[in-house]
Motif scaffolding. Structure first.
Motif, PDB file in Angstrom:
ATOM      1  N   SER A 277       0.822  -1.206   0.000  1.00 52.60           N
ATOM      2  CA  SER A 277       0.000   0.000   0.000  1.00 52.60           C
ATOM      3  C   SER A 277       0.854   1.254   0.000  1.00 52.60           C
ATOM      4  CB  SER A 277      -0.935  -0.012   1.218  1.00 52.60           C
ATOM      5  OG  SER A 277      -0.187  -0.061   2.407  1.00 52.60           O
ATOM      6  N   GLY A 278       2.044   1.188   0.636  1.00 45.13           N
ATOM      7  CA  GLY A 278       2.911   2.355   0.635  1.00 45.13           C
ATOM      8  C   GLY A 278       3.432   2.670  -0.747  1.00 45.13           C
ATOM      9  N   LEU A 279       3.851   1.641  -1.464  1.00 44.48           N
ATOM     10  CA  LEU A 279       4.358   1.841  -2.816  1.00 44.48           C
ATOM     11  C   LEU A 279       3.288   2.383  -3.743  1.00 44.48           C
ATOM     12  CD1 LEU A 279       6.571  -1.276  -3.649  1.00 44.48           C
ATOM     13  CD2 LEU A 279       7.301   1.107  -3.521  1.00 44.48           C
ATOM     14  N   LEU A 280       2.034   1.995  -3.490  1.00 39.54           N
ATOM     15  CA  LEU A 280       0.972   2.331  -4.418  1.00 39.54           C
ATOM     16  C   LEU A 280       0.118   3.500  -3.966  1.00 39.54           C
ATOM     17  CD1 LEU A 280      -0.149  -1.270  -5.325  1.00 39.54           C
ATOM     18  CD2 LEU A 280       1.283   0.268  -6.637  1.00 39.54           C
TER      19      LEU A 280
ATOM     20  N   ARG B 282     -22.115  -1.985 -26.926  1.00 40.77           N
ATOM     21  CA  ARG B 282     -21.523  -0.657 -26.806  1.00 40.77           C
ATOM     22  C   ARG B 282     -21.238  -0.373 -25.332  1.00 40.77           C
ATOM     23  NH1 ARG B 282     -21.904   2.429 -31.257  1.00 40.77           N
ATOM     24  NH2 ARG B 282     -21.688   4.330 -30.054  1.00 40.77           N
ATOM     25  N   THR B 283     -20.100   0.240 -25.077  1.00 39.18           N
ATOM     26  CA  THR B 283     -19.748   0.595 -23.710  1.00 39.18           C
ATOM     27  C   THR B 283     -19.584   2.101 -23.603  1.00 39.18           C
ATOM     28  OG1 THR B 283     -17.359   0.376 -24.083  1.00 39.18           O
ATOM     29  CG2 THR B 283     -18.542  -1.610 -23.403  1.00 39.18           C
ATOM     30  N   VAL B 284     -19.797   2.609 -22.396  1.00 44.58           N
ATOM     31  CA  VAL B 284     -19.678   4.039 -22.133  1.00 44.58           C
ATOM     32  C   VAL B 284     -18.672   4.231 -21.005  1.00 44.58           C
ATOM     33  CG1 VAL B 284     -20.891   6.129 -21.400  1.00 44.58           C
ATOM     34  CG2 VAL B 284     -22.060   4.445 -22.846  1.00 44.58           C
ATOM     35  N   ILE B 285     -17.686   5.083 -21.207  1.00 40.84           N
ATOM     36  CA  ILE B 285     -16.689   5.311 -20.173  1.00 40.84           C
ATOM     37  C   ILE B 285     -17.343   5.958 -18.954  1.00 40.84           C
ATOM     38  CG2 ILE B 285     -14.645   6.650 -19.533  1.00 40.84           C
ATOM     39  CD1 ILE B 285     -13.592   6.286 -22.319  1.00 40.84           C
ATOM     40  N   LYS B 286     -17.149   5.352 -17.804  1.00 39.52           N
ATOM     41  CA  LYS B 286     -17.635   5.909 -16.544  1.00 39.52           C
ATOM     42  C   LYS B 286     -16.518   6.666 -15.838  1.00 39.52           C
ATOM     43  CE  LYS B 286     -20.094   4.710 -12.307  1.00 39.52           C
ATOM     44  NZ  LYS B 286     -20.688   3.601 -11.501  1.00 39.52           N
ATOM     45  N   ARG B 287     -15.344   6.057 -15.777  1.00 39.83           N
ATOM     46  CA  ARG B 287     -14.180   6.728 -15.203  1.00 39.83           C
ATOM     47  C   ARG B 287     -12.925   6.104 -15.784  1.00 39.83           C
ATOM     48  NH1 ARG B 287     -16.183   3.494 -11.453  1.00 39.83           N
ATOM     49  NH2 ARG B 287     -17.569   5.103 -10.702  1.00 39.83           N
ATOM     50  N   ILE B 288     -11.867   6.887 -15.835  1.00 34.01           N
ATOM     51  CA  ILE B 288     -10.593   6.380 -16.307  1.00 34.01           C
ATOM     52  C   ILE B 288      -9.500   7.151 -15.591  1.00 34.01           C
ATOM     53  CG2 ILE B 288     -10.629   7.933 -18.305  1.00 34.01           C
ATOM     54  CD1 ILE B 288      -9.170   5.715 -19.848  1.00 34.01           C
ATOM     55  N   GLY B 289      -8.529   6.468 -15.067  1.00 33.92           N
ATOM     56  CA  GLY B 289      -7.509   7.163 -14.295  1.00 33.92           C
ATOM     57  C   GLY B 289      -6.238   6.354 -14.181  1.00 33.92           C
ATOM     58  N   TYR B 290      -5.197   7.033 -13.765  1.00 33.88           N
ATOM     59  CA  TYR B 290      -3.893   6.402 -13.590  1.00 33.88           C
ATOM     60  C   TYR B 290      -3.826   5.635 -12.275  1.00 33.88           C
ATOM     61  CZ  TYR B 290      -2.247   9.450 -17.345  1.00 33.88           C
ATOM     62  OH  TYR B 290      -2.076  10.080 -18.544  1.00 33.88           O
ATOM     63  N   LEU B 291      -2.911   4.680 -12.234  1.00 39.53           N
ATOM     64  CA  LEU B 291      -2.657   3.870 -11.055  1.00 39.53           C
ATOM     65  C   LEU B 291      -1.175   3.993 -10.710  1.00 39.53           C
ATOM     66  CD1 LEU B 291      -4.115   1.741  -9.203  1.00 39.53           C
ATOM     67  CD2 LEU B 291      -3.139   0.011 -10.710  1.00 39.53           C
ATOM     68  N   ASP B 292      -0.885   4.440  -9.494  1.00 40.51           N
ATOM     69  CA  ASP B 292       0.496   4.631  -9.051  1.00 40.51           C
ATOM     70  C   ASP B 292       1.150   3.276  -8.785  1.00 40.51           C
ATOM     71  OD1 ASP B 292       2.889   5.388  -7.870  1.00 40.51           O
ATOM     72  OD2 ASP B 292       1.977   6.883  -6.550  1.00 40.51           O
ATOM     73  N   LEU B 293       2.268   3.029  -9.437  1.00 39.88           N
ATOM     74  CA  LEU B 293       3.010   1.775  -9.269  1.00 39.88           C
ATOM     75  C   LEU B 293       4.281   1.977  -8.463  1.00 39.88           C
ATOM     76  CD1 LEU B 293       2.604   0.373 -12.890  1.00 39.88           C
ATOM     77  CD2 LEU B 293       1.211  -0.152 -10.866  1.00 39.88           C
ATOM     78  N   GLY B 294       4.347   3.106  -7.752  1.00 39.87           N
ATOM     79  CA  GLY B 294       5.506   3.394  -6.918  1.00 39.87           C
ATOM     80  C   GLY B 294       6.406   4.484  -7.464  1.00 39.87           C
TER      81      GLY B 294
END
Length: 206
Positions: free
Chosen positions: A2-5, A180-192
């Motif tokens: 969890s600290g790294l991320l 068909r799909t609709v974007i609800k959310r999109i975001g980055y993920l911290d990998l450290g």
């Protein structure tokens, strides 16, 4: 882990980015979180795993939900693997298809920039898309994408899961062909290694 991320911004000059926001690991689906944990183990002390570090026998239960992609030139990212459950849900097998050919032309440069950031930061990204089943009920589908370093051919890779966030509901519904799909959310993920400076807002599943 969890600290790294934990979410934070990378030092240095601002980077142009098509995305806003970040997603915490706690907001991932169970399958997404399980594969992220494997990816972290596989990379060891490196910034990301190499193709040789990826051992499918270590995540057998996730194989039907996996996507494996490879850069093939400056404007082609090709699905080398499209899991059997993804093919069943979406009623199509995208193996061999170029990601950017599946997008409207005006969106392709944005998607290319996002995919390049996975290796240059490095970081991951998550898409939550809404999809409607044949009964008219809306479900949230998650794509998790993580970087893999270049193989002997010099081509960068990406890997991740595609799954319904409600895994129990996924066994009880059917989608139309070519849903068909609709974007609800999109975001980055911290990998450290931090996040692009534009990722200044947490995107939750609420």
């Amino acid at each position: 882990m969890s600290g790294l991320l934990s979410a934070r911004h990378a030092d240095g000059p601002a980077q142009a980015s098509p995305l806003c926001g970040f997603i915490e690991t706690g907001d991932l689906s169970q399958r997404g979180a399980a594969f992220l944990a494997y990816w972290m183990r596989a990379r060891g002390s490196a910034s990301m795993p190499s193709p040789d570090d990826i051992d499918p026998s270590a995540f057998v239960s996730l194989l039907p939900y996996m996507r494996y992609l490879r850069w093939e030139g400056s404007d082609r990212v090709v699905y080398r693997v499209w899991g059997t459950m993804l093919a069943e849900w979406m009623k199509t097998d995208l193996t061999g298809d170029n990601v950017f050919d599946l997008l409207p032309e005006k969106e392709r440069s944005v998607e290319q920039e996002r995919m390049r950031l996975l290796h240059s930061m490095p970081c991951g990204f998550v898409q939550h898309r809404e999809v409607t089943d044949t009964r008219g009920l809306v479900h949230v589908f998650e794509f998790l994408t993580l970087p893999v370093s270049a193989g002997a051919d010099g081509a960068l890779r990406m890997i991740g899961t595609g799954t319904m966030c409600d895994e129990q509901a996924a066994d009880r519904f059917e989608l139309d062909a070519g849903p068909r799909t609709v974007i609800k959310r999109i975001g980055y993920l911290d990998l450290g290694f931090g996040l692009p400076v534009s990722a200044d807002k947490r995107l939750t599943t609420e």
